[in-house]
Design a protein around this motif. Sequence first.
Motif, short mmCIF file in Angstrom:
data_model
loop_
_atom_site.label_atom_id
_atom_site.label_comp_id
_atom_site.label_asym_id
_atom_site.label_seq_id
_atom_site.Cartn_x
_atom_site.Cartn_y
_atom_site.Cartn_z
N PHE A 161 0.84 -1.20 0.00
CA PHE A 161 0.00 0.00 0.00
C PHE A 161 0.87 1.24 0.00
CE2 PHE A 161 -1.78 3.60 2.24
CZ PHE A 161 -2.96 3.81 1.52
N GLY A 162 0.45 2.25 -0.77
CA GLY A 162 1.15 3.53 -0.77
C GLY A 162 0.19 4.70 -0.83
N LEU A 163 0.39 5.69 0.04
CA LEU A 163 -0.32 6.96 -0.03
C LEU A 163 0.65 7.96 -0.64
CD1 LEU A 163 -2.86 8.60 0.63
CD2 LEU A 163 -1.88 9.08 2.87
N LEU A 164 0.35 8.41 -1.85
CA LEU A 164 1.31 9.14 -2.66
C LEU A 164 1.37 10.63 -2.32
CD1 LEU A 164 0.49 7.47 -6.09
CD2 LEU A 164 2.14 6.74 -4.35
N THR A 165 2.48 11.25 -2.72
CA THR A 165 2.67 12.68 -2.52
C THR A 165 1.66 13.46 -3.34
OG1 THR A 165 5.05 12.29 -2.30
CG2 THR A 165 4.35 14.55 -2.64
N PRO A 166 0.93 14.38 -2.74
CA PRO A 166 -0.06 15.16 -3.50
C PRO A 166 0.60 16.26 -4.30
CG PRO A 166 -0.01 15.91 -1.24
CD PRO A 166 0.96 14.75 -1.32
N THR A 167 -0.13 16.78 -5.29
CA THR A 167 0.38 17.90 -6.07
C THR A 167 -0.07 19.22 -5.47
OG1 THR A 167 -1.54 17.79 -7.54
CG2 THR A 167 0.44 16.57 -8.20
N ASN A 168 -0.93 19.15 -4.45
CA ASN A 168 -1.34 20.38 -3.77
C ASN A 168 -1.41 20.11 -2.29
OD1 ASN A 168 -4.17 19.44 -3.03
ND2 ASN A 168 -4.24 19.25 -5.26
N ASN A 169 -1.51 21.17 -1.52
CA ASN A 169 -1.53 21.03 -0.07
C ASN A 169 -2.80 21.71 0.46
OD1 ASN A 169 -0.79 20.44 2.52
ND2 ASN A 169 1.01 21.75 2.56
N ASP A 170 -3.69 20.92 1.05
CA ASP A 170 -4.92 21.51 1.59
C ASP A 170 -5.25 20.88 2.94
OD1 ASP A 170 -6.26 19.05 1.19
OD2 ASP A 170 -6.85 19.63 -0.82
N SER A 171 -6.39 21.28 3.49
CA SER A 171 -6.75 20.90 4.85
C SER A 171 -7.17 19.44 4.99
CB SER A 171 -7.88 21.80 5.36
OG SER A 171 -9.02 21.69 4.51
N LYS A 172 -7.31 18.73 3.88
CA LYS A 172 -7.78 17.34 3.96
C LYS A 172 -6.65 16.35 4.26
CE LYS A 172 -11.73 17.91 0.85
NZ LYS A 172 -12.37 17.45 -0.41
N ALA A 173 -5.42 16.83 4.34
CA ALA A 173 -4.29 15.94 4.52
C ALA A 173 -4.39 15.14 5.82
CB ALA A 173 -2.99 16.73 4.48
N ASP A 174 -4.66 15.81 6.93
CA ASP A 174 -4.74 15.13 8.22
C ASP A 174 -5.82 14.05 8.20
OD1 ASP A 174 -2.87 16.98 8.89
OD2 ASP A 174 -3.98 17.88 10.53
N GLU A 175 -6.96 14.39 7.63
CA GLU A 175 -8.08 13.44 7.57
C GLU A 175 -7.72 12.23 6.72
OE1 GLU A 175 -12.64 13.35 5.76
OE2 GLU A 175 -11.64 15.26 6.13
N SER A 176 -7.04 12.46 5.60
CA SER A 176 -6.66 11.37 4.70
C SER A 176 -5.69 10.42 5.37
CB SER A 176 -6.03 11.94 3.42
OG SER A 176 -6.94 12.75 2.73
N VAL A 177 -4.64 10.96 5.98
CA VAL A 177 -3.64 10.12 6.64
C VAL A 177 -4.26 9.34 7.79
CG1 VAL A 177 -1.52 10.16 8.00
CG2 VAL A 177 -1.70 11.56 5.93
N ASP A 178 -5.10 10.00 8.57
CA ASP A 178 -5.73 9.33 9.71
C ASP A 178 -6.60 8.17 9.26
OD1 ASP A 178 -5.70 9.79 12.66
OD2 ASP A 178 -7.88 9.74 12.40
N ASN A 179 -7.37 8.39 8.20
CA ASN A 179 -8.23 7.33 7.67
C ASN A 179 -7.41 6.13 7.20
OD1 ASN A 179 -10.57 6.03 6.65
ND2 ASN A 179 -10.19 6.87 4.63
N ASN A 199 -0.12 19.97 13.97
CA ASN A 199 -1.00 19.56 15.06
C ASN A 199 -1.51 18.13 14.93
OD1 ASN A 199 -0.85 22.16 16.22
ND2 ASN A 199 -2.46 22.89 14.84
N TYR A 200 -1.17 17.45 13.84
CA TYR A 200 -1.73 16.11 13.63
C TYR A 200 -1.17 15.12 14.65
CZ TYR A 200 -2.69 11.53 11.76
OH TYR A 200 -3.09 10.22 11.63
N ARG A 201 -2.05 14.29 15.18
CA ARG A 201 -1.67 13.21 16.09
C ARG A 201 -2.43 11.94 15.72
NH1 ARG A 201 1.49 16.46 16.63
NH2 ARG A 201 2.29 17.49 18.50
#
Length: 337
Positions: A161-179, A199-201
């Motif tokens: 499994f791989g979660l790839l580097t995005p081409t943009n940076n927005d507020s959904k990053a924390d939610e995506s990684v946590d999921n 602030n992500y934990r």
Amino acid sequence: MPFPILRTPFVVLSEIISILEPNETVTASFCSKNFKCLLKNHFRQKVHLTWEAYMVDVENVGKVTMAEPGIEERVAVLLAVHVSKLNETTHKIVEIYGYKTSFSSGHLILYFEDQVSGSKWIVNYVTDLFNIAVRGLAIGRSSTWAVDWINERQEKPLCRFGLLTPTNNDSKADESVDNVLKNVRASDYIAIDEYVSDNYRFNGKLGPVKILILWRNGHWVTCDNLMNFDAMDIHIGDSRLTISDLNPFLRHWRAGGSPRLHYLEVCSENGRVFEEIFDDDLEIVRTNEEGRYRISCVKTMVIRNCYRIRRMDGIGALVKCYRQRFYMIVQHEKASN
């Protein structure tokens, strides 16, 4: 004059199908429903198919690729692209199964109004054709739905499994990684290459998996996280962990925690140097031993002039701080000594 392939004896047909590449097989399956049924019957009668299927879903493009086990290079066999990318420069558009389709670079491209439905469609098509499960998944930030979908559609866990580097940076990053961290199941390899906020934990467990890699922005990893990673190889980049943070982890390992761990590598953030200041109760001693660990088929990590620590059951490990990196190599093979 067309060749009447469907009238060819099945033994001969089976040999012909066996020499087709996966992308050629998928393309051929779109020729007719009868030929598709012939292909499906062929793969259901085979005892073992060596090719494995991988799903890739990133930014309005879904893809199914296939590869032989142990081979990194994968062949794209079918693509699902959002219809917005269909324009006057796209040539040779035909309609198959009610979808606009084009052919490019040796594989078919299907265009969908809904990207999620399109990605699911091509994965279901290929896995049904070859009678196989999805073994690998690589996704972008907007495609974390695929983790739950894969878990629901097949009992067999992913291999990679791989979660790839995005081409943009927005507020959904924390939610995506946590999921992803909470729900992904992969036996061999999990790699997270995504940005998260300061602030992500993460509160939870991850694994079991053979290799866990946090390529960048591993600043969120705490000592408690490290204790809850069930992996054999752990690689953490851009870490804010210090030796003071790692001492409790070593104490945890010494008492029998993280029993599957073979290798740990922590790279500090912003070039901060690790200082070799270990707690006295860990009973760490200097040693002239050399530690070796094979990270991949082409790379072996070697550490020298390091420290030895022993677990309560006698299993030893070598640890070393070298500039911005902390290394730990567990010597499971010496457990009987």
